[in-house]
Motif scaffolding. Structure first.
Motif, mmCIF file in Angstrom:
data_model
loop_
_atom_site.group_PDB
_atom_site.id
_atom_site.type_symbol
_atom_site.label_atom_id
_atom_site.label_comp_id
_atom_site.label_asym_id
_atom_site.label_seq_id
_atom_site.Cartn_x
_atom_site.Cartn_y
_atom_site.Cartn_z
ATOM 1 N N LEU A 27 0.826 -1.211 0.000
ATOM 2 C CA LEU A 27 0.000 0.000 0.000
ATOM 3 C C LEU A 27 0.858 1.257 0.000
ATOM 4 O O LEU A 27 0.541 2.246 -0.689
ATOM 5 N N SER A 31 0.794 4.090 -3.066
ATOM 6 C CA SER A 31 0.516 5.517 -2.869
ATOM 7 C C SER A 31 1.710 6.387 -3.217
ATOM 8 O O SER A 31 1.546 7.569 -3.550
ATOM 9 N N TYR A 231 -10.838 7.158 4.683
ATOM 10 C CA TYR A 231 -9.578 6.735 4.072
ATOM 11 C C TYR A 231 -9.891 5.674 3.017
ATOM 12 O O TYR A 231 -10.834 4.891 3.176
ATOM 13 N N ASP A 233 -8.143 2.889 -0.262
ATOM 14 C CA ASP A 233 -6.923 2.233 -0.737
ATOM 15 C C ASP A 233 -6.379 2.928 -1.981
ATOM 16 O O ASP A 233 -5.178 3.118 -2.130
ATOM 17 N N SER A 234 -7.275 3.334 -2.888
ATOM 18 C CA SER A 234 -6.887 4.031 -4.109
ATOM 19 C C SER A 234 -7.840 5.192 -4.345
ATOM 20 O O SER A 234 -9.059 4.997 -4.416
ATOM 21 N N SER A 235 -7.311 6.391 -4.481
ATOM 22 C CA SER A 235 -8.165 7.563 -4.690
ATOM 23 C C SER A 235 -8.923 7.463 -6.009
ATOM 24 O O SER A 235 -10.118 7.760 -6.075
ATOM 25 N N ALA A 253 -7.618 10.667 2.775
ATOM 26 C CA ALA A 253 -6.292 10.207 2.367
ATOM 27 C C ALA A 253 -6.346 8.763 1.925
ATOM 28 O O ALA A 253 -7.281 8.021 2.243
ATOM 29 N N GLU A 254 -5.326 8.354 1.166
ATOM 30 C CA GLU A 254 -5.093 6.935 0.925
ATOM 31 C C GLU A 254 -4.394 6.335 2.135
ATOM 32 O O GLU A 254 -3.574 6.989 2.789
ATOM 33 N N GLY A 256 -2.076 4.187 2.151
ATOM 34 C CA GLY A 256 -0.638 4.164 1.907
ATOM 35 C C GLY A 256 0.051 5.454 2.310
ATOM 36 O O GLY A 256 1.225 5.437 2.720
ATOM 37 N N GLU A 257 -0.642 6.588 2.207
ATOM 38 C CA GLU A 257 -0.077 7.865 2.640
ATOM 39 C C GLU A 257 0.070 7.912 4.155
ATOM 40 O O GLU A 257 1.029 8.495 4.680
#
Length: 302
Positions: A27, A31, A231, A233-235, A253-254, A256-257
């Motif tokens: 993840l 990101s 939140y 996983d993918s925007s 946010a994602e 991963g960020e």
């Protein structure tokens, strides 16, 4: 199709303990832009109320694709079936194929465990599962590795009592009864309309929402979306595929960020956090790479 690695073999080779940190790394890499992955192609099979998904990804060390079907109306069969194929990144040669059913089940729960680690309160002790299928089972296993739950409740329209007996948890009489007072909630259903309401949630609750993977499907009501910090996983995928995120019109946010530290996770004890999981090809390919390395190791040692 003859598979090099069957579902039972994948189950033996892939442990949740190693999958959770692998998903955390995947993840963060996604990101950070270190993964080549288009948004999945979903082909409707309208005559049979199903879908075929095509999910390719290249991580730098692994190249592969998952082919997955989603048939929500299946009664005596799983709603998901999948195959993962890995290729040699340097030449494009096929390396092996493996059943992707357990990979899908396990990696989804492992990602929710990562989200729970970063977003749930550290003292979270009551877990509510909405849904009593394979995802409820895998989430129970995975989330217990990142939080200590003194109480677990489960609700589904049909299967909660059997699930509760099998796993030693409590069957709730309704979704509301399961959720009231819970610290962590998982929605893992095939519902196309909301099953979780914001008015049921206590301050500080964390939700992992893993159902409703289509833009016109919902698991969560408007009140919940209004109250929660969201939140994903993918925007890109969230704004195209998730009916809940589309209804909210925004996310924070994602995941991963958050893992990378570029965006904050939980910002107060009373904040309600929501992780909307759609599932990424990088998760499947990374999990398949773990299996492949073990298969290769066994071959070298045998």
């Amino acid at each position: 199709m003859q598979l090099d690695v069957t579902e039972s073999e994948v189950r033996q080779l892939l442990s949740m303990q190693e999958l959770i940190p692998a998903m955390e790394r995947a993840l963060a890499a996604f990101s950070a832009g270190r993964v080549v992955q288009p948004t999945r192609l979903m082909l409707p099979v309208t005559d049979h109320e199903g879908f075929l998904g095509v999910m390719p990804a290249y991580t730098g060390s692994a190249l592969g694709v998952k082919l997955v079907t989603l048939y929500p109306q299946n009664k005596d069969l799983p709603t998901h079936h999948a195959v993962v194929i890995l290729f040699r990144p340097e030449t494009g040669e096929p390396l092996l194929s493996m059943d992707g059913t357990y990979i899908t089940e396990a990696r989804t729960a492992a990602v929710s465990a990562v989200a729970t680690h970063y977003l749930a309160r550290e003292d979270a002790s009551v877990l509510a599962l909405i849904g009593a299928g394979v995802q409820a089972r895998s989430h129970l296993e995975a989330l217990r590795l990142v939080r200590h739950f003194r109480e677990v409740r489960v609700w589904s329209p049909r299967s909660a009592p059997e699930f509760a007996r099998r796993h030693g948890v409590t069957a709730a009489a309704s979704a509301e009864e399961a959720v009231r007072g819970a610290d962590v909630v998982v929605t893992a259903t095939t519902s196309r309309t909301p099953v979780l309401r914001g008015e049921w949630l206590s301050p500080g609750t964390h939700i992992n929402a893993v159902g409703a993977p289509r833009p016109d499907w919902r698991e969560l009501d408007d009140e919940l979306l209004r109250r929660a910090c969201i939140y994903v996983d993918s925007s890109e995928a969230a704004m195209r595929e998730s009916g809940d995120v589309i209804a909210a019109g925004h996310f924070f946010a994602e995941l991963g960020e958050v893992i990378a530290g570029s965006k904050p996770g939980r910002q107060s004890r009373d904040e309600i956090t929501l992780f909307k999981s759609l599932g990424l090809a990088v998760e499947d390919v990374t999990a398949a790479e773990l299996v492949y390395k073990k298969v290769r190791g066994q071959a070298a040692g045998g």
